[in-house]
Each structure stands twice: as structure tokens, then as C-alpha cells.
Design an enzyme around this catalytic site. Sequence first.
Site, PDB file in Angstrom:
ATOM      1  N   GLU A 283    -122.296 -69.356  61.428  1.00 47.11           N
ATOM      2  CA  GLU A 283    -121.898 -69.316  59.991  1.00 47.11           C
ATOM      3  C   GLU A 283    -120.216 -69.637  59.715  1.00 47.11           C
ATOM      4  O   GLU A 283    -119.598 -69.056  59.144  1.00 47.11           O
ATOM      5  CB  GLU A 283    -122.122 -68.010  59.543  1.00 47.11           C
ATOM      6  CG  GLU A 283    -123.737 -67.766  59.370  1.00 47.11           C
ATOM      7  CD  GLU A 283    -124.074 -66.401  58.919  1.00 47.11           C
ATOM      8  OE1 GLU A 283    -123.212 -65.550  58.911  1.00 47.11           O
ATOM      9  OE2 GLU A 283    -125.169 -66.205  58.701  1.00 47.11           O
ATOM     10  N   ASP A 362    -132.527 -62.035  60.152  1.00 47.21           N
ATOM     11  CA  ASP A 362    -131.279 -61.356  59.773  1.00 47.21           C
ATOM     12  C   ASP A 362    -131.531 -60.150  58.974  1.00 47.21           C
ATOM     13  O   ASP A 362    -131.323 -60.130  57.680  1.00 47.21           O
ATOM     14  CB  ASP A 362    -130.461 -62.418  58.734  1.00 47.21           C
ATOM     15  CG  ASP A 362    -128.960 -62.064  58.400  1.00 47.21           C
ATOM     16  OD1 ASP A 362    -128.592 -61.038  58.964  1.00 47.21           O
ATOM     17  OD2 ASP A 362    -128.257 -62.679  57.677  1.00 47.21           O
ATOM     18  N   GLU A 390    -127.531 -54.420  53.044  1.00 40.87           N
ATOM     19  CA  GLU A 390    -127.352 -55.667  52.391  1.00 40.87           C
ATOM     20  C   GLU A 390    -128.703 -56.320  51.637  1.00 40.87           C
ATOM     21  O   GLU A 390    -128.871 -56.657  50.686  1.00 40.87           O
ATOM     22  CB  GLU A 390    -126.908 -56.836  53.656  1.00 40.87           C
ATOM     23  CG  GLU A 390    -126.829 -58.098  52.986  1.00 40.87           C
ATOM     24  CD  GLU A 390    -126.130 -59.249  54.045  1.00 40.87           C
ATOM     25  OE1 GLU A 390    -125.723 -58.750  55.124  1.00 40.87           O
ATOM     26  OE2 GLU A 390    -125.936 -60.403  53.654  1.00 40.87           O
TER      27      GLU A 390
HETATM   28  C1  BDP Z   1    -125.411 -61.666  57.449  1.00 39.45           C
HETATM   29  C2  BDP Z   1    -124.443 -61.594  56.411  1.00 39.45           C
HETATM   30  C3  BDP Z   1    -122.971 -62.141  56.609  1.00 39.45           C
HETATM   31  C4  BDP Z   1    -122.578 -61.767  57.780  1.00 39.45           C
HETATM   32  C5  BDP Z   1    -123.702 -62.063  58.896  1.00 39.45           C
HETATM   33  C6  BDP Z   1    -123.335 -61.567  60.316  1.00 39.45           C
HETATM   34  O1  BDP Z   1    -125.108 -61.829  55.225  1.00 39.45           O
HETATM   35  O2  BDP Z   1    -122.227 -61.710  55.451  1.00 39.45           O
HETATM   36  O3  BDP Z   1    -121.552 -62.230  58.344  1.00 39.45           O
HETATM   37  O4  BDP Z   1    -124.793 -61.508  58.587  1.00 39.45           O
HETATM   38  O5  BDP Z   1    -124.175 -60.691  60.907  1.00 39.45           O
HETATM   39  O6  BDP Z   1    -126.502 -60.853  57.334  1.00 39.45           O
HETATM   40  O7  BDP Z   1    -122.612 -62.027  61.069  1.00 39.45           O
END
Ligand code: BDP
Length: 667
Positions: A283, A362, A390
Site C-alpha cells: 500500500e 483484510d 475498521e
Molecule cells: C487496512 C487499513 C489501512 C492499513 C492497512 C494495514 O485500511 O489503513 O494501513 O490495513 O494493515 O485494513 O497496513
Amino acid sequence: MTIPEPNGVHAAWLPPEAFRAIGSRRTLVCGDGLLADTVRAEVSWACARHGGGLTDEPADLVLALSTARPLPAAAARLAGREEPGEQGFVLARHDGVTVVLADDPAGLLHGFFHLVRLGEAAFGAARPAETHRPAMRRRMVDHWDNVAVHPVMGQVERGYAGGSIFWADGAARGDLTRVRAYGRLLAACGVNAVAVNNVNVHATEAHLLTDRLGDVAAIAGELRPYGIRVHLSVGFTSPVVLGGLPTADPLDERVREWWAATTERVYETIPDFGGYVVKADSEGQPGPFAYERTHAEGAGVLADALAPFGGVVHWRAFVYNHRQDWRDRSTDRARAAYDHFQPLDGHFRDNMILQVKHGPIDFQPREPVSPVIAAMPTTRLAVEFQATQEYTGQQRHVCYLAPMWREVLDFRPWGPDGRAVADLAGDLVAVSNVGDDPYWTGHPLAQANLYAFGRLAWDPRLDPAAILDEWIDLTFAPAPEPPRGTLHALMDGSWRTYERYTAPLGVGFMVRPGHHYGPDVDGYEYTPWGTYHFADRDGVGVDRTRASGTGFTGQYPRPWSDVYESVERCPDELLLFFHHVPYGHVLHSGSTVIQHIYDTHFAGAEEVAESRRRWAEAAGRVNPALHARVRELLDEQLRSAEEWRDQVNAYFFRKSGVPDACGRRIF
Ligand code: BDP
């Protein structure tokens, strides 16, 4: 030491009343060192409130380190017979004296808080010696806190409880009293490590490793008396960003030297520093791929720098390409972590811990257990949970997560006779749900998730309902009659209720893009994030089989690879995670997929309405401000649950054209 009372802050667990049983007795604490002093200070604080006292004479309660000399007779009886081991303790009661014996100060502290949980029960009938040891060596909470407020993500990324308790105005808070109080809450449920900044390391936060290390040291100083070590999220390109080197190539000698020297300085400042947490090649975070190095090589350079000091690197397995082509079904985000890491098993340093999200995608409300957990026999593993809600209602919805976590910890990748996830993980990690909100967690009932996380990390076999009782006793029991039944009615089944009114049968991600709150049925369908449900007029679900899909089922050992591969054997709740099926497909429950969607969405929203009714009846039995806060949140939860129900039902009705067999109104 002053005990941090929750001044001006609404109490979480540990109100002074919870210490009555200990505080009304005469207690002997034997042992030296910081944590023994903490126990002494806790006992004397409790006694000042409840009339007991510390004593050197024969006592009602003895808390002793096995190394203490002389060891009081009541403790000496246990010494040599029982081995409490690292962080553990032995508890016994004989001849009217309750004894906690520990080999190390952390064990003494855990034993003390165990007594707080037991209350009067610790001082009743005789108790044969019982040994308590933590199942997980490290029980860690990761904060996704930014030091500076991020323009898009705010201060706490995916935080639903206000600002950070550590950081304000671009630096560590001047008054860290609350951090001390937090450490106390964490210690009382068994947590012993905290990562203080976001895994997405932005510009300001990067400097915590070097010129802003003093801020980290200040926080570590507040947490230390409660036996909690501080860890830091660091960026993989720190040698470039902070060190001015032209490269962060892990095999470059200058890079190795930079990490070694930088880490040495960290330990000069914080001698009990825990280690680094790293999100790399994920990401937008940089990683070893840019230098054509493997993640074993990338993690190796950090692990080597930490090794001389006993530190560890938590290297996250959350590595995937978030620029997938939605038209190309041969890519599958669920596969990514295994594809990247399984070939590297055996190549990691001993002080590198692979931190794996519990599911392959996730933190959705329902996912299978990540196959990575069974695929790394020679790698140390941490399993990561998301206490911050979240994808589970953002601390506006009641969603008690312990039942989900317990299912994950109980999962046996090799079938009923094999080991469970709880046996494979050495560390358990939760993304924190805490902020500077007066109730700590936004939704007052979300505190139970933090508490339950710590308790499950200590003992993964605990029953979620029993943990909830502990939390209720420690939080509400000072009231003459805590609304125990109401809290159980609201919370025990709340995760399944949430699942019923959101994305069906494990398909996941029907949330609004970006902030992830509320329904958006096609929100992620044509985006590159790798999160699709593939609904069309004939059916729904992602084909992850070997026979015709992405082959993800092949990442599991038998029997699960076969169970998930088979549309007949696949558990209902995960059917759409593994298979694309017609709407008329009949589930094990006897219902068709489409009727199941309608039924569960009506039921889920109705369960929330029922919770709201139950809570209204509890007025007058809990603190009025807390009651009002939960009532407002239940109003929002009901609104949101009805919105989910209507959008999901209407969507599938229009796709499928199949009416509800019960003739209910679908918008
Ligand atoms: C996702 C989140 C994001 C995090 C990512 C992570 O949306 O904000 O940075 O995981 O775990 O669930 O690195």
C-alpha cells in the site's frame, strides 16, 4: 510511585472498588526491582482506600518473588515445588494465607492483577497450588497513531476514539499521566508490548527513530512500571530518508552499518526497547522489492541490528499489489501473503517474527484463517487482530470480537488432531482501538474488545462469555446490580449480528470505499484493490478453487484444502469467499443463498432493534452519562443496520429477480 487514577476520565476496568478484597487485607510483598515496587505501590494504594495495610509480619496475602530472601514461610512451601516460569506465577491458599509466587517481576505483577480479578474468591477456601503461564510470549497492541495529524487519515489511522493518547501537536504529549493509566489497564489484562506509531510511517513519524527518539523514551518511561515494552514502526527506507544514504539496499554495507549504529543509539536511550515493526512493499510503503531483494533479506538487516540487544523485528506479511486489474481473475489478493512468504520459510533470522493478519485479505467480519499461519514451520509467527473496528462498525456498532478471535485461535489447519492457531503463534497482536476519548474506545462497550484481546493472548482457551463477565465485574460491579444480563444480550452474539446485516456469506468488502463505514454494494467492485464479489444476474461469490478459480484453496493443507475446494463441503459462512454460486444454491442450512441473504438481513437489523430496547430498560442501573452515550450509539447502529439491510437486499433482489419467500418488503 503514584498510581494513575482515571482523573477526569471515565473509568474503564479497575475502579478503586475492584481492589476491595486486596485492599482490606494485610499484605506482604517480597522482592526488589521496579515491578515489585509497582505491586507494592498498588497494594498500598488499595489499602489506603479499603483499610488494610502493607506488613512485614505474618500476613493474609503474600506476593513474593522466588529470589527474595528471606522467603516467608507461606511462599517457601511452594518454592521448588512449582515452577512459575517466565512471566508466570503460582497461586495457592493454605492456612488462611493466599500466596502468589513468581520467578520474575512480570509474573508478580500478573499474579497481582489475577488476584484483583478474583476479588474475595482469592481469600475463601483453601486452594491447591495452580500455575498460570501466558500462552503467548508477547501480547502486543499496535497503535496506528500519527504524531502529526495526517491530512486524509487524521491522527489515528482507522481510529474511532478521538486523538492519540501518546501524541498531540506534533510531539509526545506534555502530560503523559494518561499513558501511565493506559499501561495499568493493559497490564491488568496481560498485555506486555505496545507499538506507539502507525505502520504507515509518514515524514514526521520517521524521525521518532532518530532525532525524536526522546519522545519515544518519554512514553516508554510511563509504561515501564507496568512491564510494557515499547516498539516502534519504522520505514524501510530510513537509511535514505534519515541517514542521507543513496540507497536502502539491505545488502549494502553502508545500510547495514546505518541500521546497526542507529539501533545502538536507540538502546542507549531506551535499554528495554522491544524492537521494530515494519510494513514493507505494501500500500505504498517502500520495501526490499525496489532493490530486487527478498523480504528475508530486507528483514535480515533490521533483525541483525536488533539482535545484540535482544530486540525483535515484527515484519508484516500484509504484502500485496493494490493495483490489480479487476478484469484479470488470475490475480487474487487472498493469495498474496502466502505467495510472497511461504517460499522464504527457513530464511528468516531467529529474532524476526512474521506478523500475519488472521485472515488472508483484510480484517473482514468473516474470513477464513490465513493459510500463511500453517505454512511457516521454521518461522516465528505473530497473529494480528484488529481491535479497532475498521470493518466491524467503527466503534459506533456493538461488536464484541472475542468470539471471532476465539474461532481463529481454535482453528486447526491440519484437522481435528493437529495443532491449533493458538499453538502456532508465539505472539498475538491487536491493532489498538484506544484514543483520547473519555471512554478510551469511543463506544464504551468496545473497551471489552481490548480487555478480551489481552486475556485471550494470555489464555486462548478462555470462553468469550466468561471474559465478558470478568470485564463486567471489573468495570460495572461496583454498582450494586450491574446489568449483566443486558450486557450479555447486547454483546455475546453481536459479531454474528453484525455479520448478518452486512456482506453475506464471507464475500466481504461491500463497504464504502476509503473510510469503510456503511454499505456500498458495488463500492469496490471495479477498483484495483482486489476485493470483489462478482455478483451478476446468475450468482455471486469469488471462485478461489483449484479446479476453476484462483487456486487459493490449494494454499491450505488437507483437510481444509479439500473442504474449501468442494462447494458441497465448504462451510456456509465462507461459501462466497471460496465459490461463485447461483442464487438458488442450497446451503447446509436448507435455505437458498438468496433467501439466506434476505432472512439474515431482516434478522440482523431486528436484533439491533432488540438490543436498543434492552438497553433502554437498563437506564438507572449504569452511570447516566455512559447510558446516554450507548443509547445514542445504538440509535446510529440501528439506522446503519437498516441501511445495510435495505441496500443489500434490494441489490440482490434486483440482480437475481427472485422475490423474498416470506413476502417482506424489499426496497
Ligand atoms: C487496512 C487499513 C489501512 C492499513 C492497512 C494495514 O485500511 O489503513 O494501513 O490495513 O494493515 O485494513 O497496513
